[in-house]
Enzyme design. Sequence first.
Site, PDB file in Angstrom:
ATOM      1  N   HIS A  54      85.584-122.826  18.910  1.00 48.24           N
ATOM      2  CA  HIS A  54      85.721-123.244  20.861  1.00 48.24           C
ATOM      3  C   HIS A  54      84.337-124.265  20.038  1.00 48.24           C
ATOM      4  CE1 HIS A  54      87.959-120.106  22.429  1.00 48.24           C
ATOM      5  NE2 HIS A  54      86.973-119.463  22.083  1.00 48.24           N
ATOM      6  N   GLU A 159      90.264-108.371  20.061  1.00 45.79           N
ATOM      7  CA  GLU A 159      90.678-109.329  21.458  1.00 45.79           C
ATOM      8  C   GLU A 159      91.628-108.830  22.652  1.00 45.79           C
ATOM      9  OE1 GLU A 159      88.270-113.638  21.455  1.00 45.79           O
ATOM     10  OE2 GLU A 159      88.986-113.408  19.345  1.00 45.79           O
ATOM     11  N   ASP A 185      87.815-111.826  25.926  1.00 42.60           N
ATOM     12  CA  ASP A 185      89.261-112.678  25.575  1.00 42.60           C
ATOM     13  C   ASP A 185      90.571-111.070  25.880  1.00 42.60           C
ATOM     14  OD1 ASP A 185      89.778-115.682  25.624  1.00 42.60           O
ATOM     15  OD2 ASP A 185      89.590-114.732  23.266  1.00 42.60           O
TER      16      ASP A 185
END
Length: 266
Positions: A54, A159, A185
């Site tokens: 990210h 996740e 997530d």
Amino acid sequence: MSDDMNDVLRNPTKEILDSGGMSLMMSIRASKSVDTVFALQAAGYDAFFIDLEHGGLTMYEAGQLATMGVAVGVTAFVRLPGHNAMAAAQALDAGAWGVIVPHLQTPEEARMMADACMYPPMGHRSASSTVPYFRYRNWPTAPSRARVNDQTMLICQIETEQGIENAEAIAAVDGVAMLLLGANDLTADMGIPGEYGHERHVNAVGRMINGAKKAGKHAGIAGVGSPELMKTFYDMGARLFSLGTDTGAFVNSAKSQAAVAQKMAG
């Protein structure tokens, strides 16, 4: 510097976890300066991960931070941009003592990543003579690679509900060191985005932790800021906690200081 290979080739976070202690980690998404590593050490963290999934940092910048981590005794991990075996090998050769693999859902995926992260006979990681944690010293080949395999941590981030279902099987893969919760997530995948205290989510995390424990592996928590929930997961057996990001820490500290000044002005 010690001439004992085991004193040099050591992962401080793994030592803490293996002894039953608690490890604190922060995500680095924006900070390029190696000063960040000193700041984390001063704040009481023993680990950090450079977020290539990210964040905007490059592998080169991740290596600079990881090398400083080796120098000051703060463990560096790299969260990969995906299930990329080559990126895993590059991160480890750059000085990280482990990688975090996002969205890992099956034992087959875990085996593929373990193969990339471990030297033979455990895997097929290619050998390099310039890995920073070797300190550019000529250690005996077989014992040094065995030692690195022992200290390297492949962290599988869970996740999705499929990952929870397969948690024990993933943890049982040779070479996997930890299952790490990805709460943001996972709650989204469960249809309860952001509801970290929801009974379904808490139960799912418990299943992940139990799966890791049954396989004799560690469990970690990321994305949960509530002290009460962290205590719940600690009591379940989680021992590594990822506490926010570099940018978040900066904003929170800056806001707190600004609020004090603004209060003076009425």
